[in-house]
Design a protein around this motif. Structure first.
Motif, PDB file in Angstrom:
ATOM      1  N   LEU A 149     -18.664 -56.729 -41.003  1.00 32.57           N
ATOM      2  CA  LEU A 149     -17.438 -56.971 -41.775  1.00 32.57           C
ATOM      3  C   LEU A 149     -16.247 -56.219 -41.192  1.00 32.57           C
ATOM      4  N   GLY A 150     -16.140 -56.249 -39.873  1.00 30.68           N
ATOM      5  CA  GLY A 150     -15.001 -55.628 -39.211  1.00 30.68           C
ATOM      6  C   GLY A 150     -15.118 -54.143 -38.985  1.00 30.68           C
ATOM      7  N   SER A 151     -16.188 -53.519 -39.464  1.00 28.30           N
ATOM      8  CA  SER A 151     -16.398 -52.084 -39.271  1.00 28.30           C
ATOM      9  C   SER A 151     -17.482 -51.841 -38.220  1.00 28.30           C
ATOM     10  N   ASP A 152     -17.325 -50.747 -37.494  1.00 28.38           N
ATOM     11  CA  ASP A 152     -18.382 -50.304 -36.586  1.00 28.38           C
ATOM     12  C   ASP A 152     -19.332 -49.434 -37.390  1.00 28.38           C
ATOM     13  N   VAL A 153     -20.577 -49.871 -37.504  1.00 27.29           N
ATOM     14  CA  VAL A 153     -21.563 -49.170 -38.319  1.00 27.29           C
ATOM     15  C   VAL A 153     -22.533 -48.441 -37.398  1.00 27.29           C
ATOM     16  N   GLU A 154     -22.609 -47.119 -37.574  1.00 29.71           N
ATOM     17  CA  GLU A 154     -23.509 -46.294 -36.772  1.00 29.71           C
ATOM     18  C   GLU A 154     -24.615 -45.748 -37.665  1.00 29.71           C
ATOM     19  N   PHE A 155     -25.824 -46.090 -37.322  1.00 25.44           N
ATOM     20  CA  PHE A 155     -26.998 -45.705 -38.110  1.00 25.44           C
ATOM     21  C   PHE A 155     -27.714 -44.586 -37.375  1.00 25.44           C
ATOM     22  N   ARG A 156     -27.882 -43.423 -38.030  1.00 28.05           N
ATOM     23  CA  ARG A 156     -28.479 -42.260 -37.387  1.00 28.05           C
ATOM     24  C   ARG A 156     -29.760 -41.840 -38.109  1.00 28.05           C
ATOM     25  N   LEU A 157     -30.792 -41.589 -37.326  1.00 30.29           N
ATOM     26  CA  LEU A 157     -32.061 -41.083 -37.844  1.00 30.29           C
ATOM     27  C   LEU A 157     -32.376 -39.776 -37.137  1.00 30.29           C
ATOM     28  N   ASP A 158     -32.538 -38.709 -37.885  1.00 32.46           N
ATOM     29  CA  ASP A 158     -32.892 -37.408 -37.319  1.00 32.46           C
ATOM     30  C   ASP A 158     -34.374 -37.158 -37.558  1.00 32.46           C
ATOM     31  N   TYR A 159     -35.091 -36.840 -36.484  1.00 31.49           N
ATOM     32  CA  TYR A 159     -36.529 -36.609 -36.563  1.00 31.49           C
ATOM     33  C   TYR A 159     -36.897 -35.225 -36.058  1.00 31.49           C
ATOM     34  N   ILE A 160     -37.954 -34.683 -36.612  1.00 33.05           N
ATOM     35  CA  ILE A 160     -38.677 -33.572 -35.999  1.00 33.05           C
ATOM     36  C   ILE A 160     -39.861 -34.199 -35.278  1.00 33.05           C
ATOM     37  N   GLU A 161     -39.894 -34.044 -33.958  1.00 29.90           N
ATOM     38  CA  GLU A 161     -40.915 -34.713 -33.151  1.00 29.90           C
ATOM     39  C   GLU A 161     -41.827 -33.705 -32.470  1.00 29.90           C
ATOM     40  N   VAL A 162     -43.095 -34.078 -32.385  1.00 30.34           N
ATOM     41  CA  VAL A 162     -44.091 -33.260 -31.700  1.00 30.34           C
ATOM     42  C   VAL A 162     -44.787 -34.130 -30.652  1.00 30.34           C
ATOM     43  N   PRO A 163     -44.258 -34.183 -29.414  1.00 32.70           N
ATOM     44  CA  PRO A 163     -44.998 -34.828 -28.332  1.00 32.70           C
ATOM     45  C   PRO A 163     -46.077 -33.891 -27.794  1.00 32.70           C
ATOM     46  N   VAL A 164     -47.220 -34.458 -27.431  1.00 32.20           N
ATOM     47  CA  VAL A 164     -48.306 -33.694 -26.808  1.00 32.20           C
ATOM     48  C   VAL A 164     -48.601 -34.396 -25.485  1.00 32.20           C
ATOM     49  N   LEU A 165     -48.163 -33.793 -24.385  1.00 35.36           N
ATOM     50  CA  LEU A 165     -48.116 -34.499 -23.117  1.00 35.36           C
ATOM     51  C   LEU A 165     -49.099 -33.961 -22.090  1.00 35.36           C
ATOM     52  N   ALA A 166     -49.681 -34.872 -21.338  1.00 35.93           N
ATOM     53  CA  ALA A 166     -50.403 -34.523 -20.122  1.00 35.93           C
ATOM     54  C   ALA A 166     -49.378 -34.464 -18.997  1.00 35.93           C
ATOM     55  N   MET A 167     -49.317 -33.327 -18.306  1.00 37.12           N
ATOM     56  CA  MET A 167     -48.355 -33.114 -17.226  1.00 37.12           C
ATOM     57  C   MET A 167     -49.120 -33.103 -15.903  1.00 37.12           C
ATOM     58  N   LEU A 168     -48.892 -34.116 -15.093  1.00 39.78           N
ATOM     59  CA  LEU A 168     -49.630 -34.285 -13.845  1.00 39.78           C
ATOM     60  C   LEU A 168     -48.716 -34.003 -12.666  1.00 39.78           C
ATOM     61  N   LYS A 169     -49.199 -33.186 -11.720  1.00 35.27           N
ATOM     62  CA  LYS A 169     -48.449 -32.874 -10.508  1.00 35.27           C
ATOM     63  C   LYS A 169     -49.204 -33.420  -9.299  1.00 35.27           C
ATOM     64  N   PRO A 170     -48.879 -34.629  -8.834  1.00 36.98           N
ATOM     65  CA  PRO A 170     -49.591 -35.203  -7.686  1.00 36.98           C
ATOM     66  C   PRO A 170     -49.421 -34.325  -6.455  1.00 36.98           C
ATOM     67  N   GLY A 171     -50.540 -33.932  -5.862  1.00 36.58           N
ATOM     68  CA  GLY A 171     -50.485 -33.108  -4.670  1.00 36.58           C
ATOM     69  C   GLY A 171     -50.026 -31.684  -4.916  1.00 36.58           C
ATOM     70  N   GLY A 172     -49.860 -31.299  -6.183  1.00 36.58           N
ATOM     71  CA  GLY A 172     -49.412 -29.944  -6.489  1.00 36.58           C
ATOM     72  C   GLY A 172     -47.954 -29.684  -6.190  1.00 36.58           C
ATOM     73  N   GLY A 173     -47.165 -30.731  -5.959  1.00 34.62           N
ATOM     74  CA  GLY A 173     -45.752 -30.575  -5.647  1.00 34.62           C
ATOM     75  C   GLY A 173     -44.889 -30.425  -6.886  1.00 34.62           C
ATOM     76  N   PRO A 174     -43.564 -30.489  -6.725  1.00 36.89           N
ATOM     77  CA  PRO A 174     -42.657 -30.292  -7.857  1.00 36.89           C
ATOM     78  C   PRO A 174     -42.529 -31.504  -8.780  1.00 36.89           C
ATOM     79  N   VAL A 175     -42.949 -32.669  -8.313  1.00 34.17           N
ATOM     80  CA  VAL A 175     -42.837 -33.882  -9.130  1.00 34.17           C
ATOM     81  C   VAL A 175     -43.874 -33.836 -10.249  1.00 34.17           C
ATOM     82  N   VAL A 176     -43.428 -34.140 -11.470  1.00 31.93           N
ATOM     83  CA  VAL A 176     -44.295 -34.113 -12.643  1.00 31.93           C
ATOM     84  C   VAL A 176     -44.302 -35.488 -13.296  1.00 31.93           C
TER      85      VAL A 176
END
Length: 203
Positions: free
Chosen positions: A82-109
């Motif tokens: 209706l002619g207005s810019d509507v911004e919808f915001r959702l705030d979350y508390i997030e807990v990712p649990v990640l496997a971190m892989l370093k191919p060849g033991g280098g800096p790339v993760v």
């Protein structure tokens, strides 16, 4: 909000093995959208948000570690109504649990794993309306699903005390609760889609 964040952080520290070697803080920006499917995402509807929180690294091998995090993150989308810019915001508390892989033991993760999200706030802002004022409305959280489960895929660079990463995340659950209109139950099926760029510093 602060109470939730502190409580989750305390649980992570309590249940992580005593051998964890790195604790850090991180922050960054997000480009977020809400859509039923990835193919339905429109660039014009994306909004810029932010994230900040804590991270712990639990080493398993030279090339593999597990990294749980606690983040406060702002997601959402925008559209015109209706002619207005509507911004919808959702705030979350997030807990990712990640496997971190370093191919060849280098800096790339390479990063992959689940994330669990708790809805802390929901707000809608109407901009450029007929009266020329920005109006922000606090949404009723009871209209939205309080929990979301998603997946994280990312790539980064790790240099001793610093971590730079770029992630794609998506939620699997609909953000709004099913509503009955007449005799028909209706749900938009809208889900969270997010790109994150962040910088982390380990102590």
């Amino acid at each position: 909000m602060k109470k939730h964040l502190i409580s989750i952080a305390a649980l992570l520290v309590l249940f992580c093995p005593a051998t964890f070697t790195q604790v850090g803080i991180k922050g960054g920006v997000n480009m977020s959208s809400i859509a039923a499917e990835a193919d339905d995402i429109e660039e014009k509807n994306a909004i810029l948000g932010w994230q900040a929180g804590l991270m712990l690294t639990v080493p398993v091998h030279d090339w593999f570690s597990i990294q749980p995090e606690v983040l406060y993150i702002r997601k959402g989308s925008k559209h015109e109504f209706l002619g207005s810019d509507v911004e919808f915001r959702l705030d979350y508390i997030e807990v990712p649990v990640l496997a971190m892989l370093k191919p060849g033991g280098g800096p790339v993760v390479l990063e992959v794993g689940p994330q669990f999200s708790y809805l802390a706030n929901a707000k809608t802002t109407f901009k450029n309306g007929p009266f020329g004022e920005d109006i922000t409305v606090d949404e009723d959280r009871d209209n939205y699903e309080p929990l979301d489960v998603g997946v994280v895929l990312g790539i980064g660079l790790s240099f001793e005390k610093f971590l730079f990463d770029l992630r794609y995340t998506r939620g699997f659950n609909s953000i709004d609760k099913a509503r009955t209109i007449g005799n028909t139950e209706y749900s938009s099926g809208a889900r969270n889609f997010n790109l994150q760029a962040s910088i982390g510093v380990y102590f």
